[in-house]
Design an enzyme around this catalytic site. Structure first.
Site, PDB file in Angstrom:
ATOM      1  N   ASP A   4       6.043 -15.470   6.157  1.00 42.34           N
ATOM      2  CA  ASP A   4       6.491 -14.377   5.294  1.00 42.34           C
ATOM      3  C   ASP A   4       7.953 -14.626   4.931  1.00 42.34           C
ATOM      4  O   ASP A   4       8.803 -14.728   5.818  1.00 42.34           O
ATOM      5  CB  ASP A   4       6.332 -13.045   6.049  1.00 42.34           C
ATOM      6  CG  ASP A   4       6.679 -11.851   5.183  1.00 42.34           C
ATOM      7  OD1 ASP A   4       6.734 -12.012   3.942  1.00 42.34           O
ATOM      8  OD2 ASP A   4       6.906 -10.771   5.751  1.00 42.34           O
ATOM      9  N   GLU A  39       3.842 -14.691   0.886  1.00 40.53           N
ATOM     10  CA  GLU A  39       3.221 -14.581   2.204  1.00 40.53           C
ATOM     11  C   GLU A  39       1.919 -15.373   2.229  1.00 40.53           C
ATOM     12  O   GLU A  39       1.163 -15.316   1.268  1.00 40.53           O
ATOM     13  CB  GLU A  39       2.859 -13.106   2.379  1.00 40.53           C
ATOM     14  CG  GLU A  39       3.168 -12.468   3.675  1.00 40.53           C
ATOM     15  CD  GLU A  39       2.657 -11.043   3.629  1.00 40.53           C
ATOM     16  OE1 GLU A  39       1.763 -10.715   4.401  1.00 40.53           O
ATOM     17  OE2 GLU A  39       3.137 -10.263   2.774  1.00 40.53           O
TER      18      GLU A  39
HETATM   19 MG   LIG Z   1       8.254 -10.999   2.638  1.00 42.06          MG
END
Ligand SMILES: [Mg+2]
Length: 383
Positions: free
Chosen positions: A8, A105
């Site tokens: 992420d 992500e």
């Molecule tokens: Mg993020």
């Protein structure tokens, strides 16, 4: 034991702006719209802005109040897409099993690749350093035996974190976790659980599978029972390019009642919108398909200036197209979306943030009750 990596990017849009513009560095930066924007929500903000309590999805007006000296900019989606492409190309170098979750992500299934690295840590470190050297940005990485735990791990330490949850550590990570951290627990479920004094995973574990099923529904009860124990059998599903999402219906007999046709189109638009949003996709082209009683089939399309995923935009565009064709008995009606992308255009940050939010809330409610309890008035059958 599977090795699932969740990557992420940290404050993705804001980090790109701070990378490209020296004057934004170390400053509270808020992406989503100009300071004087009357509508719209915060898309992303820098960590400096988070210190003021600003967060994603917050109305811009509120963000201005909390952080009056912040830098507010609308953002540059094409640039973010370009970086998104770079990181996704990189993920595919690590494993063919990459599932894109959003613009910044992804899950990477590294099961079976472990022996190429000196340790599990080394997998995470290699991914992190390659991302930074390619883009100049940082990310947070979680590695665990399944998707749920991997995502939990990547959130554990942000920004620039690397967290590994090994099977013997699962309980340690889960036990004091608030229930809302479990996938699928929204504010409504949270309230229900609170009434039974269930605030944490540990509280949840005090209840039997039967109790959970009785009180939360067969499917959702089982789901929460599993997550509370770190069980998640979802596989990493590589993104196969979706080119269009559509829905059509063939009537048992020819129909020409316009109210009826309108309600059918509205229902299908909701279905199509829901599928788009589930995959975090946005569409620019709306197409309708009509088959007349003589089996002649026509399609009509409209490409919008911006990408949409809300039911209203899909339905309104489709219905306008429908009104351009001559009235005649109809055997089949369909509505579809194409020209899909992962990102909405910038104009959407300000224009349809609210509509999309409403659509998302309806999706959540619909999913929770596994059927169409909540639809807007126009889809109620008219015939
Ligand atoms: Mg993020």
């Amino acid at each position: 034991m599977a090795t699932i990596v969740h990557v992420d990017m940290d404050a993705f849009f804001a980090a790109i702006e701070q990378l490209d513009n020296a004057e934004y560095r170390n400053k509270p930066l808020i992406i989503g719209g100009a300071k004087d924007a009357t509508r719209g929500v915060v898309s992303t903000c820098s960590y400096e802005a988070r210190k003021y309590g600003v967060h994603s999805a917050m109305p811009l007006k509120k963000a201005v109040k909390l952080c009056p000296n912040g830098i507010f900019i609308p953002g540059r989606m094409p640039r973010y897409q370009e970086v998104s492409k770079q990181i996704h190309e990189l993920f595919n170098k690590f494993s063919p099993l990459v599932e894109s979750v959003s613009i910044d992500e992804a899950f990477i299934d590294m099961t079976g690749c472990e022996h190429f690295y000196s340790s599990i840590e080394a997998i995470g470190q290699t991914i992190k350093s390659e991302i930074t050297s390619k883009t100049g940005l940082t990310c947070s990485v979680g590695i665990a035996p399944n998707k749920f735990l991997a995502k939990l791990a990547s959130e554990w330490k942000k920004p620039n974190g690397l967290t590994i949850i090994r099977s013997q550590q699962i309980d340690e990570f889960l036990i004091s976790l608030p229930v809302e951290k479990l996938w699928g627990v929204g504010s409504k479920t949270k309230q229900v659980l609170k009434q039974h004094k269930i605030d944490t995973v540990s509280d949840l574990r005090q209840h039997s599978l039967k109790w959970l099923k009785d009180n939360l529904g067969e499917k959702f009860g089982q789901h929460l029972y599993n997550l509370a124990r770190g069980i998640d059998n979802r596989r990493v599903e590589p993104y196969s390019e979706v080119k269009s999402i559509s829905q059509e219906i063939t009537f048992e007999y020819d129909r020409d009642n316009q109210d009826f046709l309108k309600s059918q189109m509205a229902l299908m638009a909701e279905e199509v919108g829901c599928r788009l949003r589930k995959q975090q996709l946005y569409a620019r082209t709306i197409t309708i398909k009509v088959r007349f009683s003589d089996f002649r089939t026509i399609t009509r399309s409209k490409t919008l200036d911006y990408a949409v995923s809300d039911d209203d935009s899909i339905f309104n565009t489709g219905w306008k197209l429908f009104l351009t064709i001559p009235t005649a008995p109809i055997r089949l009606l369909g509505i579809g979306t194409s020209n899909l992308s992962y990102n909405q255009q910038l104009s959407l940050f300000e224009n349809t943030g609210e509509t999309n939010k409403l659509a998302q809330v309806m999706d959540q409610i619909n999913q929770k009750y596994h059927n169409k309890l909540v639809t807007k008035g126009r889809t109620l059958p008219n015939e």
